[in-house]
Design an enzyme around this catalytic site. Structure first.
Site, PDB file in Angstrom:
ATOM      1  N   TYR A 183      -2.434   3.880  -7.340  1.00 25.41           N
ATOM      2  CA  TYR A 183      -3.394   3.901  -6.234  1.00 25.41           C
ATOM      3  C   TYR A 183      -2.704   4.230  -4.914  1.00 25.41           C
ATOM      4  O   TYR A 183      -3.156   5.108  -4.164  1.00 25.41           O
ATOM      5  CB  TYR A 183      -4.096   2.547  -6.128  1.00 25.41           C
ATOM      6  CG  TYR A 183      -5.014   2.424  -4.932  1.00 25.41           C
ATOM      7  CD1 TYR A 183      -6.274   3.021  -4.946  1.00 25.41           C
ATOM      8  CD2 TYR A 183      -4.628   1.717  -3.794  1.00 25.41           C
ATOM      9  CE1 TYR A 183      -7.117   2.920  -3.861  1.00 25.41           C
ATOM     10  CE2 TYR A 183      -5.470   1.616  -2.700  1.00 25.41           C
ATOM     11  CZ  TYR A 183      -6.715   2.219  -2.742  1.00 25.41           C
ATOM     12  OH  TYR A 183      -7.548   2.126  -1.647  1.00 25.41           O
ATOM     13  N   SER A 223      -5.077   4.235   2.878  1.00 29.45           N
ATOM     14  CA  SER A 223      -4.927   2.782   2.748  1.00 29.45           C
ATOM     15  C   SER A 223      -3.641   2.357   3.422  1.00 29.45           C
ATOM     16  O   SER A 223      -2.643   3.098   3.404  1.00 29.45           O
ATOM     17  CB  SER A 223      -4.893   2.372   1.274  1.00 29.45           C
ATOM     18  OG  SER A 223      -4.535   1.007   1.137  1.00 29.45           O
TER      19      SER A 223
END
Length: 316
Positions: free
Chosen positions: A200, A187
C-alpha cells in the site's frame, strides 16, 4: 579581522539565514490563507464540472460536497450504485448543483473507455483521484497477505493505474483550456519505507512521484497538480478512529487541505499532519524498523480491530 573570526561570523550568519528560512517556511504551513489565498470564484473559474473518484464515502465524499458548495457540478464515481445515488441526492439537495453518477469498479480491467465516453462532453475543471485500496487494516508482512496475487493486481489497478488513466482522460481538456486542478490522494505513510504496509505505501509513493512529475510538465499550462498525503482521517479505511488534533473528520481534513492547494506539488494538508511527517522522517530507521516496534504495531492494530468488532457486535 583574522581568518578564524571571519569564519565564525560567516558560519553564524549562515545558521541564522538557514533557520530564518525554515521559520518562514513553517509560517506558510501555519497561515495558508495568507500565503496561498484562493478567490471565491477560483474553482468555478477552472471549469463547470469536478470529477471525484471513490466518492461514495470518506474523503472522496467530502471533496465532492465541498466542491459542490463552491459552485461546481460534480461527477461522483465508485462501485456502489445505491450509495452513490444517495450521496448524489444529498449533494443536490444541500447545494442545488448537478450531480452525475458513474458506477465504476476500479479494481477491474478495461473500464476506462466507458468512463471516457461518459465524461467527454463535460467541461472538467477539477479532478480528485481519491479512490484507493488498503489490503488490510491489520499490518502484515508482504508474503503473509491473503490471496497475494489477487491483492497485488487489485492494489495496482486501484491505487496506481486508475490515477494515471483518469489523468490521461481529463488532462488533455485542461491543457487545451490552459487551466485546471488535479488532486491525487496519497498517504502520510508514503513519507518513508513503511514495513507491514509495504504494498500500500509503495503504491502511494507512485502517486506522489507521478503528481510531482506531472506538475513539472504542465505547470506552465496553468494547471495545478498536487499530491495530498494525509495521516489520520476517520474513515472506513482508517477504522473510523475518534477525531482529535491528529485524526480529522473527512470534512475537516478536506476543508484544511484545500487551503494548501497552491502550496506546491505535495502537501500533508494540515499543520498537525505536516509536523507528524517531519517527526516520522526524523526517526532513525534502525529504531522504526526494529522487530519489537513492528510487533507492537501489529499488536496495537489487532487490539483496535478486535475492540471495534466487539463494539459493533454489542449493538446488534
Amino acid at each position: 579581522m583574522d581568518f578564524m573570526e571571519l569564519f565564525f561570523i560567516s558560519l553564524g550568519s549562515a545558521v541564522v539565514v538557514y533557520y530564518g528560512v525554515k521559520l518562514l517556511l513553517f509560517s506558510r504551513v501555519l497561515f495558508p490563507k495568507m500565503w496561498f489565498p484562493l478567490s471565491k470564484s477560483f474553482f468555478t473559474s477552472m471549469g463547470e464540472w469536478a470529477v471525484v473518484t471513490g466518492a461514495s464515502e470518506g474523503i472522496g465524499r467530502a471533496y465532492a460536497f465541498m466542491l459542490a458548495e463552491k459552485g461546481m457540478n460534480v461527477v461522483i464515481m465508485s462501485r456502489t450504485k445505491g450509495t452513490l445515488d444517495q450521496v448524489a441526492k444529498e449533494i443536490g439537495d444541500a447545494t442545488g448543483r448537478r450531480v452525475k453518477v458513474i458506477v465504476s469498479d476500479f479494481i477491474k480491467e478495461n473500464i476506462f473507455s466507458e468512463i471516457e465516453d461518459q465524461l467527454k462532453d463535460l467541461n472538467i475543471g477539477v479532478l480528485v483521484n481519491n479512490v484507493g485500496l488498503l489490503p488490510s487494516l491489520i499490518p502484515s508482512k508482504f508474503l503473509e497477505s491473503a490471496e497475494l496475487d489477487q491483492t497485488i493486481t487489485k492494489v495496482i489497478n486501484c491505487n496506481v493505474k486508475t490515477m494515471a488513466k483518469m489523468c490521461k482522460i481529463i488532462l488533455p481538456g485542461m491543457e487545451n483550456r490552459r487551466k485546471g486542478v488535479i488532486v491525487n490522494i496519497s498517504s502520510g505513510i508514503a513519507s518513508i519505507p513503511f514495513p507491514l504496509f509495504t504494498l500500500y505505501a509503495s503504491s502511494k509513493v507512485f502517486v506522489e512521484r507521478f503528481s510531482q512529475g506531472l506538475q513539472a510538465e504542465y505547470k506552465d499550462k496553468g494547471i495545478i497538480i498536487q499530491a495530498v498525503a494525509p495521516f489520520g482521517v476517520s474513515t472506513r479505511m482508517g477504522g473510523y478512529q475518534k477525531t482529535n488534533t491528529i485524526t480529522f473528520s473527512p470534512e475537516d481534513f478536506v476543508k484544511s487541505s484545500l487551503q494548501y492547494l497552491r502550496a506546491g506539488d505535495k502537501t500533508h494538508g494540515s499543520v498537525s499532519h505536516t509536523v507528524l511527517g517531519w517527526v516520522l522522517q526524523s526517526i532513525p530507521p534502525k529504531v522504526l524498523y526494529a522487530e519489537s516496534v513492528l510487533h507492537s504495531l501489529q499488536d496495537y492494530a489487532n487490539e483496535k480491530v478486535a475492540k471495534k468488532a466487539s463494539i459493533m457486535k454489542s449493538k446488534f
